[in-house]
Design an enzyme around this catalytic site. Structure first.
Site, PDB file in Angstrom:
ATOM      1  N   GLY A  14     -15.905 -23.809  16.156  1.00  0.00           N
ATOM      2  CA  GLY A  14     -17.058 -23.552  15.298  1.00  0.00           C
ATOM      3  C   GLY A  14     -17.753 -22.242  15.624  1.00  0.00           C
ATOM      4  O   GLY A  14     -18.976 -22.148  15.615  1.00  0.00           O
ATOM      5  N   SER A  41     -17.148 -27.697  20.260  1.00  0.00           N
ATOM      6  CA  SER A  41     -17.684 -28.242  21.495  1.00  0.00           C
ATOM      7  C   SER A  41     -18.916 -27.448  21.931  1.00  0.00           C
ATOM      8  O   SER A  41     -18.815 -26.251  22.227  1.00  0.00           O
ATOM      9  CB  SER A  41     -16.596 -28.179  22.571  1.00  0.00           C
ATOM     10  OG  SER A  41     -17.177 -28.212  23.845  1.00  0.00           O
ATOM     11  N   ALA A  52     -21.277  -6.540  14.232  1.00  0.00           N
ATOM     12  CA  ALA A  52     -21.162  -5.451  13.265  1.00  0.00           C
ATOM     13  C   ALA A  52     -19.956  -5.714  12.366  1.00  0.00           C
ATOM     14  O   ALA A  52     -18.937  -6.230  12.816  1.00  0.00           O
ATOM     15  CB  ALA A  52     -20.987  -4.122  13.990  1.00  0.00           C
ATOM     16  N   LYS A  80     -25.623  -1.685   7.438  1.00  0.00           N
ATOM     17  CA  LYS A  80     -24.838  -0.720   8.221  1.00  0.00           C
ATOM     18  C   LYS A  80     -24.148   0.238   7.250  1.00  0.00           C
ATOM     19  O   LYS A  80     -23.424  -0.200   6.360  1.00  0.00           O
ATOM     20  CB  LYS A  80     -23.794  -1.498   9.056  1.00  0.00           C
ATOM     21  CG  LYS A  80     -22.805  -0.604   9.783  1.00  0.00           C
ATOM     22  CD  LYS A  80     -21.786  -1.403  10.578  1.00  0.00           C
ATOM     23  CE  LYS A  80     -20.679  -0.503  11.089  1.00  0.00           C
ATOM     24  NZ  LYS A  80     -19.575  -1.245  11.700  1.00  0.00           N
ATOM     25  N   PRO A  98     -18.784   7.440   7.960  1.00  0.00           N
ATOM     26  CA  PRO A  98     -19.547   6.701   6.954  1.00  0.00           C
ATOM     27  C   PRO A  98     -18.655   5.758   6.147  1.00  0.00           C
ATOM     28  O   PRO A  98     -17.448   5.975   6.059  1.00  0.00           O
ATOM     29  CB  PRO A  98     -20.069   7.815   6.043  1.00  0.00           C
ATOM     30  CG  PRO A  98     -19.031   8.892   6.132  1.00  0.00           C
ATOM     31  CD  PRO A  98     -18.356   8.760   7.485  1.00  0.00           C
ATOM     32  N   VAL A 190      -3.629 -32.409  22.591  1.00  0.00           N
ATOM     33  CA  VAL A 190      -3.125 -32.121  21.250  1.00  0.00           C
ATOM     34  C   VAL A 190      -1.804 -32.867  21.113  1.00  0.00           C
ATOM     35  O   VAL A 190      -0.910 -32.720  21.949  1.00  0.00           O
ATOM     36  CB  VAL A 190      -2.893 -30.598  21.071  1.00  0.00           C
ATOM     37  CG1 VAL A 190      -2.370 -30.295  19.670  1.00  0.00           C
ATOM     38  CG2 VAL A 190      -4.180 -29.821  21.346  1.00  0.00           C
TER      39      VAL A 190
HETATM   40  C1  LIG Z   1     -17.007  -7.643  23.378  1.00  0.00           C
HETATM   41  C2  LIG Z   1     -16.735  -8.057  21.970  1.00  0.00           C
HETATM   42  C3  LIG Z   1     -17.427  -7.454  20.926  1.00  0.00           C
HETATM   43  C4  LIG Z   1     -17.161  -7.806  19.606  1.00  0.00           C
HETATM   44  N1  LIG Z   1     -17.796  -7.168  18.583  1.00  0.00           N
HETATM   45  C5  LIG Z   1     -17.419  -7.408  17.309  1.00  0.00           C
HETATM   46  C6  LIG Z   1     -18.019  -6.725  16.225  1.00  0.00           C
HETATM   47  O1  LIG Z   1     -18.939  -5.933  16.389  1.00  0.00           O
HETATM   48  N2  LIG Z   1     -17.562  -6.990  14.985  1.00  0.00           N
HETATM   49  C7  LIG Z   1     -16.581  -7.889  14.742  1.00  0.00           C
HETATM   50  O2  LIG Z   1     -16.161  -8.044  13.591  1.00  0.00           O
HETATM   51  N3  LIG Z   1     -16.060  -8.601  15.742  1.00  0.00           N
HETATM   52  C8  LIG Z   1     -16.439  -8.384  17.007  1.00  0.00           C
HETATM   53  N4  LIG Z   1     -15.897  -9.108  18.011  1.00  0.00           N
HETATM   54  C9  LIG Z   1     -15.009 -10.219  17.695  1.00  0.00           C
HETATM   55  C10 LIG Z   1     -15.839 -11.420  17.251  1.00  0.00           C
HETATM   56  O3  LIG Z   1     -16.707 -11.786  18.302  1.00  0.00           O
HETATM   57  C11 LIG Z   1     -14.934 -12.592  16.905  1.00  0.00           C
HETATM   58  O4  LIG Z   1     -13.952 -12.180  16.001  1.00  0.00           O
HETATM   59  C12 LIG Z   1     -15.714 -13.685  16.237  1.00  0.00           C
HETATM   60  O5  LIG Z   1     -16.849 -14.027  16.979  1.00  0.00           O
HETATM   61  C13 LIG Z   1     -14.858 -14.912  16.045  1.00  0.00           C
HETATM   62  O6  LIG Z   1     -14.690 -15.628  17.235  1.00  0.00           O
HETATM   63  P1  LIG Z   1     -13.945 -16.997  17.137  1.00  0.00           P
HETATM   64  O7  LIG Z   1     -14.666 -17.876  16.176  1.00  0.00           O
HETATM   65  O8  LIG Z   1     -12.514 -16.741  16.906  1.00  0.00           O
HETATM   66  O9  LIG Z   1     -14.055 -17.583  18.627  1.00  0.00           O
HETATM   67  P2  LIG Z   1     -15.296 -18.209  19.436  1.00  0.00           P
HETATM   68  O10 LIG Z   1     -16.597 -17.663  19.035  1.00  0.00           O
HETATM   69  O11 LIG Z   1     -14.922 -18.124  20.869  1.00  0.00           O
HETATM   70  O12 LIG Z   1     -15.308 -19.742  19.003  1.00  0.00           O
HETATM   71  C14 LIG Z   1     -14.376 -20.672  19.538  1.00  0.00           C
HETATM   72  C15 LIG Z   1     -14.792 -22.069  19.116  1.00  0.00           C
HETATM   73  O13 LIG Z   1     -13.795 -22.980  19.557  1.00  0.00           O
HETATM   74  C16 LIG Z   1     -14.419 -24.057  20.208  1.00  0.00           C
HETATM   75  N5  LIG Z   1     -13.522 -24.631  21.194  1.00  0.00           N
HETATM   76  C17 LIG Z   1     -12.744 -23.979  22.108  1.00  0.00           C
HETATM   77  N6  LIG Z   1     -12.077 -24.863  22.871  1.00  0.00           N
HETATM   78  C18 LIG Z   1     -12.425 -26.097  22.412  1.00  0.00           C
HETATM   79  C19 LIG Z   1     -12.098 -27.439  22.798  1.00  0.00           C
HETATM   80  N7  LIG Z   1     -11.286 -27.705  23.817  1.00  0.00           N
HETATM   81  N8  LIG Z   1     -12.653 -28.446  22.113  1.00  0.00           N
HETATM   82  C20 LIG Z   1     -13.492 -28.233  21.086  1.00  0.00           C
HETATM   83  N9  LIG Z   1     -13.843 -27.001  20.676  1.00  0.00           N
HETATM   84  C21 LIG Z   1     -13.325 -25.956  21.344  1.00  0.00           C
HETATM   85  C22 LIG Z   1     -15.669 -23.439  20.840  1.00  0.00           C
HETATM   86  O14 LIG Z   1     -16.634 -24.417  21.151  1.00  0.00           O
HETATM   87  C23 LIG Z   1     -16.109 -22.520  19.722  1.00  0.00           C
HETATM   88  O15 LIG Z   1     -16.841 -23.258  18.768  1.00  0.00           O
HETATM   89  C24 LIG Z   1     -16.192  -8.804  19.335  1.00  0.00           C
HETATM   90  C25 LIG Z   1     -15.550  -9.452  20.388  1.00  0.00           C
HETATM   91  C26 LIG Z   1     -15.801  -9.081  21.696  1.00  0.00           C
HETATM   92  C27 LIG Z   1     -15.080  -9.776  22.801  1.00  0.00           C
END
Ligand SMILES: Cc1cc2nc3c(=O)[nH]c(=O)nc-3n(C[C@H](O)[C@H](O)[C@H](O)COP(=O)(O)OP(=O)(O)OC[C@H]3O[C@@H](n4cnc5c(N)ncnc54)[C@H](O)[C@@H]3O)c2cc1C
Length: 508
Positions: A14, A41, A52, A80, A98, A190
């Site tokens: 999530g 979780s 961004a 932005k 830009p 899983v």
């Molecule tokens: C330093 C950094 C800077 C960034 N800056 C940008 C930016 O400026 N612009 C941009 O587009 N992107 C950026 N990103 C990428 C962006 O943060 C991610 O693409 C975005 O937040 C999506 O993350 P996600 O949902 O894939 O993973 P996460 O946010 O890690 O979510 C994972 C989810 O899985 C759940 N989960 C994991 N294991 C389990 C389990 N065993 N049981 C139940 N639930 C579980 C967690 O609870 C969580 O809800 C950046 C990333 C980093 C590392």
């Protein structure tokens, strides 16, 4: 509905990826046919960064029925207009990448070719002076262009900055209203089965089994299903993109938010500065081979404009992509599918792109290999195109002040990027291939900005009369400035946009 239709979709995770997928499915799939469950979780939490974006997010909002002003108010968002790059070509230099085009093309000849021709006759200001978004950003102005706005306003390209946690919360409310069922709990196992080896269910710590037919792995870097269960494999791009760590810290805003991201090159990486309504997001992205955690934290804290509002958070990653974004009945989205570091804010776009392609190639319970292969091929292309554009920023530097920059400047680059650079160097030609995300103006901004000036321009640029060209260019440049000066300030525009939804806070 076909007999083979998928009835139960399970989204694992999530964060931004999970909730974007949920929001899209509720809007784009027939809810009478599909039961959508999202498991997340609270104990594990989300990555908590990702603030961004790039302009296609407007289309995502539109596609899933999100009102832009409500979204901005709920996520403490700002607009932005591009990214200011400081110290990338050489220390002390800066340029602006830009959104939107530069100037106007003439009879099929790109504007930057006319600019190249004219710059041989007289000294010209930066090409960013011919960009609606570039000039508005410089003046701290913003207005959302109406469909019938006079030229050159329709050329204004924009995206958003927002608080990632608030954005996920906003999408969650939207998705739950659309019928998505959220289950809180930690997945501890899983279950796969049958000859196909498909995932059949995930098991929570409580013992509850959640069964499904299609699983969307949005579990973050670990790739709970796609990697930990299916062992899909990861292509490591660390030799081209050596940054593998980040430290992030929010600070108090010192004034009204700028309508752009700033990326400042440092000795072993770069620092971001992302203005939101209620705080500034900051972070240092760096190479652990060149800087240790303590040094990185020190460097970040020494270069903040405002008072830190929390302790720095540390993150590790490996630039690269999952070998198959879609494996068996599991489609990975977000960090579980790969990460190309945040320099051009592309990760959220890669989620959006994955969702759009999945909707276009949506499977049924027979899981056709042709659909899966096509999805994987398209995602590979998107990832590689973005990768090459990011590598360009590191490669196209004249910096010699650290081992890190010496490595980047002299490293080998992918063949496709090398060929692109060669074409540019001779006559300034850039071709956008297929569905490549970054269009010609983006390449032009970075190449000029980092001091790679072509030897010549293409012959077709000589077609326009010389005196006419000079005159047109001067008038065009004034028209951007004139239009930007008539816009409200960025802060005024946000206040107006958010007024009906919530009170924006420009903390001082
Ligand atoms: C330093 C950094 C800077 C960034 N800056 C940008 C930016 O400026 N612009 C941009 O587009 N992107 C950026 N990103 C990428 C962006 O943060 C991610 O693409 C975005 O937040 C999506 O993350 P996600 O949902 O894939 O993973 P996460 O946010 O890690 O979510 C994972 C989810 O899985 C759940 N989960 C994991 N294991 C389990 C389990 N065993 N049981 C139940 N639930 C579980 C967690 O609870 C969580 O809800 C950046 C990333 C980093 C590392």
């Amino acid at each position: 509905m076909s007999d083979h239709a998928i009835r139960r979709i399970v989204i694992v995770g999530g964060g931004t990826a999970g909730w974007m997928a949920a929001a899209a499915f509720t809007s784009l799939l027939d809810r009478r046919d599909h039961d959508i469950v999202l498991v997340e979780s609270d104990e594990i939490g989300t990555v908590g960064v990702g603030e961004a974006t790039i302009p296609p997010l407007q289309a995502f909002n539109h596609m899933v029925g999100i009102d832009e002003d409500q979204f901005l108010a709920a996520s403490q968002g700002t607009f932005k207009l591009g990214i200011e790059f400081v110290g990338w070509g050489a220390e002390g230099e800066r340029y602006f990448h830009p959104f939107g085009p530069h100037g106007q093309d003439y009879r099929g000849v790109h504007f930057h070719q006319l600019y190249l021709r004219e710059s041989r006759l007289r000294e010209l200001p930066d090409i960013g002076q011919w960009s609606m978004s570039g000039v508005a950003a410089e003046l701290g102005r913003f207005v959302r262009p109406a469909p019938d706005a006079p030229m050159p306003l329709p050329q204004l390209g924009y995206a958003f900055h927002f608080d990632a946690g608030l954005y996920a919360k906003f999408l969650r409310a939207h998705s739950e209203r659309g019928g998505v069922r959220r289950i809180e709990g930690k997945i501890v196992d899983v279950r796969t089965g049958g000859e196909s080896g498909h995932v059949e269910a995930v098991q929570l710590a409580s013992g509850e089994m959640i069964e499904g037919e299609l699983f969307i792995d949005c579990s973050g870097f670990r790739g709970l299903l796609i990697e930990e269960k299916l062992g899909t494999g990861y292509e490591d791009w660390g030799h081209w993109l050596p940054c593998d760590r980040a430290a992030a810290v929010p600070t108090r805003l010192g004034g009204p938010p700028d309508p752009f991201t700033r990326s400042t090159a440092r000795s072993a990486g770069w620092q971001w500065r992302i203005p939101l309504q209620h705080r500034m997001g900051n972070g240092l992205v760096y190479s652990s081979a060149h800087l240790d955690r303590g040094q990185a934290e020190e460097l970040l804290l020494a270069n903040l404009e405002g008072e830190p509002l929390a302790e720095p958070r540390h993150l590790s990653f490996t630039a690269g992509r999952r070998r198959l974004a879609w494996n068996a009945n599991v489609v990975s989205l977000g960090l579980s599918s790969g990460f190309i570091e945040p320099l051009e804010s592309t990760s959220i776009h890669l989620i959006q792109s994955g969702i759009a392609k999945l909707i276009a190639l949506f499977p049924d319970r027979r899981f056709s290999a042709a659909e899966r292969d096509e999805y994987n091929r398209q995602m590979q292309d998107v990832f590689e195109d973005v990768r090459d554009f990011i590598i360009l920023h590191y490669k196209a530097t004249r910096r010699q002040d650290s081992d890190f920059w010496n490595y980047c400047r002299t490293m080998d680059i992918p063949d496709k990027l090398a060929a692109k650079l060669e074409l540019w160097r001779s006559k300034g030609r850039i071709f956008r291939e297929g569905a490549e995300l970054f269009a010609t103006p983006s390449w032009v901004a970075v190449l000029f900005g980092q001091g790679i000036v072509p030897e010549d321009y293409e012959p077709a640029a000589d077609a326009m009369d010389g005196a006419q060209l000079s005159d047109v260019m001067d008038r065009m440049r004034l028209s951007y400035r004139d239009m930007a000066e008539r816009m409200p300030t960025h802060a005024e525009f946000i206040a107006r946009a958010c007024r009906a939804n919530a009170d924006p806070v420009f903390a001082s």
